[in-house]
Design a protein around this motif. Structure first.
Motif, PDB file in Angstrom:
ATOM      1  N   ARG A 259       0.859  -1.192   0.000  1.00 36.93           N
ATOM      2  CA  ARG A 259       0.000   0.000   0.000  1.00 36.93           C
ATOM      3  C   ARG A 259       0.889   1.235   0.000  1.00 36.93           C
ATOM      4  N   ILE A 260       1.470   1.527  -1.152  1.00 39.29           N
ATOM      5  CA  ILE A 260       2.433   2.616  -1.194  1.00 39.29           C
ATOM      6  C   ILE A 260       1.786   3.975  -0.969  1.00 39.29           C
ATOM      7  N   ASP A 261       0.447   4.014  -1.060  1.00 35.65           N
ATOM      8  CA  ASP A 261      -0.229   5.275  -0.745  1.00 35.65           C
ATOM      9  C   ASP A 261      -0.142   5.613   0.741  1.00 35.65           C
ATOM     10  N   LEU A 262       0.239   4.625   1.560  1.00 35.24           N
ATOM     11  CA  LEU A 262       0.329   4.843   3.000  1.00 35.24           C
ATOM     12  C   LEU A 262       1.736   5.184   3.465  1.00 35.24           C
ATOM     13  N   TYR A 263       2.731   5.052   2.588  1.00 31.65           N
ATOM     14  CA  TYR A 263       4.114   5.154   3.019  1.00 31.65           C
ATOM     15  C   TYR A 263       4.668   6.538   2.751  1.00 31.65           C
TER      16      TYR A 263
ATOM     17  N   PRO B 268       7.114   6.663  -1.188  1.00 36.20           N
ATOM     18  CA  PRO B 268       6.319   5.785  -2.058  1.00 36.20           C
ATOM     19  C   PRO B 268       7.126   4.991  -3.070  1.00 36.20           C
TER      20      PRO B 268
END
Length: 293
Positions: A284-288, A291
């Motif tokens: 979930r790269i939108d959370l990192y 990214p």
């Protein structure tokens, strides 16, 4: 190296060298003999341990043993290039580097293709993270001896993209993620010493990084104690080849002494592993915060 083989499969070898002494010529002779033995046994791709031809010296005050350092285009590099060309192998040789341009010293890795040509577009691969510790006494401080590298390093061997993480660099999951994101298939991990780990943890850590990222791993360590200025460094072996699913394909314990571990890696198996174990793609790269990882 047979190009048709290089496109699909690669016979890799991790050389478990004996502990080094202050006789650098003897260290080099042992390393070169081991490389030739690995090539004669069918290896197309050979990796040596960290600081492969000098004893680990970071327990002494900074500035000592700088006469051991070599330029990346110096006499040692020429001999290693000739060896790679002689045996028709890709060869990775960790060494103590003096960079003429900057005047800095690095813990680095020379790479050569089967024609003896350097495997790099710019600087050689350099250790990125430099540890400081107090075991064994009187401790060690790599920052007193080396300047850290400033970039991850990937080279191509045939169809294979090869990343390098030198010893302590393996501790940082971000490095593995970044190498996978940059297209690496295989990561070499040259090591010296034990890092304070038990042997199962040492191999288990590598297996975890391999499986999490779908990356094959070739790790080479020395075997036996190095004694320099009264300080002991325990090189405990455990050189290994690990598949992209974390399976141990080959492993040499320290009590087996110096030797070679080898295995065949296939591009198709790495692709199949990544399809089955899709951890990298499911992030979930939108959370990192970073990214690209």
């Amino acid at each position: 190296m047979n190009p048709s083989v290089a496109l699909s499969t690669l016979r890799v070898a991790a050389v478990q060298l004996p502990a080094c002494t202050s006789d650098l010529a003897s260290n080099e002779a042992a390393a070169f003999a081991a490389v030739r033995a690995a090539a004669d046994d069918g290896a197309q791709f050979v990796v040596l341990p960290e600081l492969s031809m000098v004893p680990y010296f970071a327990s002494v005050p900074g500035g000592q043993y700088r006469d051991w350092a070599q330029a990346a285009d110096g006499p040692l590099a020429a001999r290693c290039a000739a060896l790679a060309r002689e045996r028709g192998i890709a060869l990775f040789v960790p060494f103590y580097e003096f960079d003429r341009a900057s005047g800095r010293y690095h813990n680095a890795v020379l790479g050569f293709d089967a024609d003896g040509k350097p495997l790099r577009a710019g600087p050689v691969a350099r250790k990125l993270h430099l540890p400081v510790g107090d075991d064994p006494p009187p401790g060690y401080d790599e920052t007193a001896h080396f300047t850290p590298g400033d970039a991850l390093h990937i080279v191509r061997v045939g169809a294979w993209r090869i990343g390098t993480l030198v010893c302590y660099d393996r501790r940082f999951p971000e490095c593995w993620r970044a190498l996978r994101a940059a297209g690496a298939d295989l990561v070499i991990v040259p090591v010296a010493g034990s890092g304070g780990d038990d042997m199962d943890f040492f191999v288990g850590e590598l297996r975890t990084h391999a499986r999490e990222n779908g990356l094959a791993v070739v790790c080479a360590n020395k075997s036996g104690d190095e004694i320099l200025d009264g300080v002991r460094i325990d090189n405990y072996g455990e050189s290994c080849v690990i598949a992209a699913d974390g399976a141990v394909l080959a492993r040499r314990p320290g009590n087996a002494g110096p030797g070679v571990v080898s295995a065949t890696l296939a591009h198709a198996e790495i692709a199949a592993t990544r399809e089955k174990l899709s951890y990298f793609d499911h992030r979930r790269i939108d959370l990192y915060d970073t990214p690209t990882f």
